[in-house]
Design a protein around this motif. Structure first.
Motif, short mmCIF file in Angstrom:
data_model
loop_
_atom_site.label_atom_id
_atom_site.label_comp_id
_atom_site.label_asym_id
_atom_site.label_seq_id
_atom_site.Cartn_x
_atom_site.Cartn_y
_atom_site.Cartn_z
N VAL A 33 -38.84 -13.56 17.89
CA VAL A 33 -38.02 -14.68 18.34
C VAL A 33 -36.89 -14.50 19.08
N ARG A 34 -36.46 -13.33 19.47
CA ARG A 34 -35.36 -13.00 20.17
C ARG A 34 -34.98 -13.62 21.45
N GLY A 35 -34.31 -14.43 21.59
CA GLY A 35 -33.82 -15.04 22.96
C GLY A 35 -33.30 -14.26 23.87
N GLU A 36 -32.90 -14.57 25.09
CA GLU A 36 -32.52 -13.82 26.15
C GLU A 36 -30.98 -13.89 26.17
N ASP A 37 -30.29 -14.86 25.46
CA ASP A 37 -28.93 -14.79 25.57
C ASP A 37 -28.37 -13.95 24.43
N ASN A 38 -26.83 -13.57 24.85
CA ASN A 38 -26.27 -12.49 24.08
C ASN A 38 -25.82 -13.23 22.83
N LEU A 39 -25.94 -12.54 21.75
CA LEU A 39 -25.45 -13.37 20.37
C LEU A 39 -24.13 -12.94 20.24
N HIS A 40 -23.53 -13.45 18.91
CA HIS A 40 -21.96 -13.65 18.96
C HIS A 40 -21.32 -14.70 19.59
N ASP A 41 -22.29 -15.57 20.18
CA ASP A 41 -21.56 -16.83 20.59
C ASP A 41 -22.14 -17.93 19.51
N ALA A 42 -21.46 -18.94 19.17
CA ALA A 42 -21.74 -19.70 17.84
C ALA A 42 -23.08 -20.56 18.27
N LEU A 43 -23.19 -21.05 19.40
CA LEU A 43 -24.18 -21.74 19.78
C LEU A 43 -25.60 -20.98 19.99
N VAL A 44 -25.49 -19.89 20.65
CA VAL A 44 -26.59 -18.92 20.77
C VAL A 44 -27.14 -18.52 19.24
N ASP A 45 -26.05 -18.20 18.33
CA ASP A 45 -26.52 -17.72 17.14
C ASP A 45 -27.14 -18.74 16.23
N VAL A 46 -26.68 -20.06 16.51
CA VAL A 46 -27.31 -20.97 15.73
C VAL A 46 -28.82 -21.27 16.36
N ARG A 47 -28.91 -21.14 17.54
CA ARG A 47 -30.48 -21.29 18.09
C ARG A 47 -31.19 -20.38 17.64
#
Length: 228
Positions: free
Chosen positions: A156-170
């Motif tokens: 389920v890996r998204g395309e955005d980089n992790l270690h951004d709070a919003l991206v990490d929540v998604r």
């Protein structure tokens, strides 16, 4: 209807460091997932202390940027606490990857402000931690248990980089939903049973991990209690 059908409220923070007693929130994000739709809210705080380079390298936010663009930390902390308090009253589970970090961090902020902690505000806050569930349900799988590693494992890996709070929540919500699909027996528990299940499973994992640390001549410093 099972809790696995939602709604959920995902929550994550990026911080000045990894000490829940002394470090501060820099960014926070809450994402409500309901019937396949999401509502997102983010915060940028001025933590009031320098953001170390090591933390900047993780989330990309400098002390100067936070000072110029962030809101006062006390306002952010109180607003985030109110969101989670509202979830508790509505019995909407809060989904947090490695909740043993983010919730104590938030509670310690509240204590410094002279505000009630989450435990003092509500009788029961249902929390779901995909890290705890994954460790419990696939205990002997080799490899890392980072959010990115679980997102890759459950595909389920998204395309955005992790270690951004919003991206990490998604990403955390996506991982939880994948875990629920892979292990439908989770839906047979109600939220209070799920809390006790996670508490017991975390204790078992922590006990074994502390034994491993001792066997390597290291300190057994992993807290065996989950969200006291």
């Amino acid at each position: 209807m099972s809790w696995t059908d939602g709604p959920f409220m995902g929550f994550d923070t990026e911080t000045t460091g990894v000490n829940t007693a002394t470090d501060r929130i820099v960014t926070a994000a809450c994402v409500e997932w309901r019937n396949g739709q999401t509502r997102e809210r983010t915060w940028l705080a001025d933590p009031g202390i320098p953001i170390p380079k090591q933390a900047q390298d993780v989330h990309g936010i400098s002390t100067e940027y936070a000072k110029e663009n962030g809101r006062p930390l006390d306002e952010v902390v109180i607003e985030v606490a109110k969101v989670l308090e509202t979830c508790a009253h509505a019995q909407v589970p809060v989904v947090i990857y490695n909740a043993c970090f983010d919730l104590p961090l938030l509670n310690n902020h509240l204590v410094r402000l002279g505000q009630p902690t989450l435990g003092e505000r509500v009788d029961f806050l249902p929390v779901i931690d995909p890290l705890v569930l994954d460790r419990a349900l696939d205990r002997y799988r080799k490899g890392k248990r980072t959010l990115g590693a679980l997102a890759d494992f459950y595909q389920v890996r998204g395309e955005d980089n992790l270690h951004d709070a919003l991206v990490d929540v998604r990403q955390t919500i996506a991982v939880l939903r994948a875990i629920c699909t892979a292990y439908p027996q989770l839906g047979e528990m109600d939220l209070r049973q799920l809390q006790e299940y996670q508490r017991g499973q975390h204790r078992q994992w922590a006990e074994h991990f502390n034994q491993f640390l001792l066997s390597k001549g290291r300190s057994a410093d992993v807290n065996e209690e989950w969200l006291v």
